[in-house]
Write a protein that holds these residues in place. Structure first.
Motif, short mmCIF file in Angstrom:
data_model
loop_
_atom_site.label_atom_id
_atom_site.label_comp_id
_atom_site.label_asym_id
_atom_site.label_seq_id
_atom_site.Cartn_x
_atom_site.Cartn_y
_atom_site.Cartn_z
N SER A 143 32.96 25.01 26.88
CA SER A 143 32.32 25.25 25.25
C SER A 143 31.75 26.81 25.19
N ALA A 144 30.97 27.26 26.19
CA ALA A 144 30.50 28.58 26.20
C ALA A 144 31.59 29.63 26.09
N VAL A 145 32.59 29.45 26.76
CA VAL A 145 33.74 30.58 27.07
C VAL A 145 34.32 30.49 25.63
N ARG A 146 34.71 29.12 25.19
CA ARG A 146 35.42 29.17 24.01
C ARG A 146 34.77 29.80 22.58
N ALA A 147 33.39 29.39 22.80
CA ALA A 147 32.32 29.87 21.58
C ALA A 147 32.47 31.44 21.85
N GLY A 148 32.35 31.94 22.84
CA GLY A 148 32.20 33.27 22.96
C GLY A 148 33.47 34.04 22.78
N GLU A 149 34.58 33.62 23.09
CA GLU A 149 35.83 34.16 22.50
C GLU A 149 35.99 34.08 20.93
N VAL A 150 35.71 32.93 20.29
CA VAL A 150 35.80 32.95 19.08
C VAL A 150 34.94 34.11 18.19
N ALA A 151 33.72 34.22 18.73
CA ALA A 151 32.95 34.96 18.21
C ALA A 151 33.14 36.45 18.80
N GLY A 152 34.17 36.71 19.49
CA GLY A 152 34.58 38.11 20.08
C GLY A 152 33.34 38.83 20.95
N LYS A 153 32.85 37.82 21.86
CA LYS A 153 31.63 38.58 22.39
C LYS A 153 32.13 38.80 23.83
N PHE A 154 33.47 38.34 24.29
CA PHE A 154 33.98 38.63 25.32
C PHE A 154 35.40 38.17 25.55
N PHE A 157 39.58 35.60 31.17
CA PHE A 157 40.73 35.60 31.77
C PHE A 157 40.66 34.71 32.98
N ALA A 158 41.72 33.92 33.35
CA ALA A 158 41.66 32.92 34.42
C ALA A 158 43.07 33.08 35.40
N VAL A 159 42.51 33.14 36.57
CA VAL A 159 43.74 33.38 37.65
C VAL A 159 43.75 32.46 38.66
N GLY A 160 44.47 31.41 38.92
CA GLY A 160 44.80 30.58 39.88
C GLY A 160 45.41 31.04 41.08
N VAL A 161 44.75 30.80 42.41
CA VAL A 161 45.35 31.14 43.53
C VAL A 161 45.73 29.53 44.21
N GLU A 162 46.99 29.88 44.66
CA GLU A 162 47.49 28.61 45.71
C GLU A 162 47.28 27.48 45.01
N ASN A 163 46.24 26.45 45.62
CA ASN A 163 46.14 25.05 45.17
C ASN A 163 45.12 24.83 43.97
N ALA A 164 44.88 25.97 43.13
CA ALA A 164 44.08 25.93 41.96
C ALA A 164 44.37 24.97 41.13
N ASN A 165 43.39 24.36 40.52
CA ASN A 165 43.54 23.35 39.28
C ASN A 165 43.96 24.05 38.14
N MET A 166 45.08 24.12 37.81
CA MET A 166 45.57 24.97 36.79
C MET A 166 45.29 24.23 35.22
N GLU A 167 45.19 22.83 35.45
CA GLU A 167 44.92 22.10 34.08
C GLU A 167 43.38 22.19 33.88
N THR A 168 42.67 22.00 34.73
CA THR A 168 41.33 22.37 34.50
C THR A 168 40.78 23.78 33.87
N LEU A 169 41.61 24.88 34.36
CA LEU A 169 41.40 26.26 33.98
C LEU A 169 41.86 26.44 32.73
N ALA A 170 43.05 25.55 32.14
CA ALA A 170 43.52 25.66 30.94
C ALA A 170 42.50 25.02 29.96
N GLN A 171 41.70 24.05 30.26
CA GLN A 171 40.82 23.76 29.69
C GLN A 171 39.54 24.43 29.40
N ILE A 172 39.27 25.32 30.48
CA ILE A 172 38.03 26.37 30.31
C ILE A 172 38.44 27.60 29.42
N ALA A 173 39.73 28.36 29.88
CA ALA A 173 39.94 29.48 29.20
C ALA A 173 40.76 29.14 27.71
N THR A 174 40.57 30.06 27.06
CA THR A 174 41.36 30.03 25.77
C THR A 174 42.67 30.58 25.99
#
Length: 219
Positions: A143-154, A157-174
């Protein structure tokens, strides 16, 4: 009469250039042991070397590192000229949620320091690299990531290595998370340094087209 020795400083008074802050948010949990952590360390050294080849980026790009497994801050914001990559070691679990909150708080604190000193700055980057999924509570961080992105605060970016949980990363990063091709950390950090150099040569507040993530992204 004694000789006076002057050491260069990272102070705003001596370097009033606009700042381009970048937080490397790095998973160093136990599953990164062996070749992955070695390749990550190698990539960060590459990042330092390529920034060092650009005199303007050396003054403007500021690097901080937050690691998780457990959460630690081995490098606080420092210009590329003074950035010395730490040797990261794999240990612990994956408290990604807490690490994201730490990175966001660091960015906000640094922006306040820029403002207090009259220093212009570019939109900060938070660059997450992980080979797993969060082992702590992460929805508030998302929620903090998405609020910060919307407000232009930062920009996050998310990068998954090998067995990373890409579904969870997609829920975190815009932005859609990108899967690393094998252990091509050198190619990844070469892209990141090129992106940072491009940003540092632009005018703060202007939109910039980044180079496509070629050579390191898994298709």
């Amino acid at each position: 009469m004694t000789d006076q020795i002057y050491f260069p400083t990272d102070d705003f008074a001596d370097n009033p250039e606009p700042r381009c802050p970048c937080v490397l948010l790095l998973d160093v949990s136990g599953s990164m042991s062996g070749r992955p952590i070695a390749a990550l360390n190698d990539g960060i050294s590459q990042f330092k070397d390529e920034l060092a080849a650009d005199s303007l980026a050396m003054k403007r790009v500021e690097v901080a590192i937050v690691t998780f497994g457990p959460v630690d801050t081995p490098v606080d914001f420092t210009t590329a000229a003074y950035f010395h990559p730490p040797v990261l070691r794999a240990q612990g679990d994956t408290p990604m949620g807490a690490a994201i909150h730490t990175a966001i708080e660091m960015v906000e604190r640094r922006k306040a320091e820029y403002k207090a000193n009259g220093i212009a700055y570019y939109r900060p980057w938070i660059f997450l690299i992980t080979d797993g999924g969060p082992t702590d509570q992460w929805t508030s961080a998302a929620s903090a990531v998405r609020a910060g992105e919307v407000a232009g605060k930062f920009a996050f970016f998310a990068v998954g290595v090998e067995n990373a949980n890409m579904e969870t990363l997609a829920q975190i990063a815009t932005r859609s998370p990108i899967k690393l091709d094998g252990l091509k950390f050198r190619e990844l950090f070469s892209w990141l340094s090129a992106s940072m150099r491009s940003v540092s040569q632009s005018t703060p507040g202007t939109a910039l087209a980044l180079p496509p993530p070629t050579g390191w992204a898994s298709v």
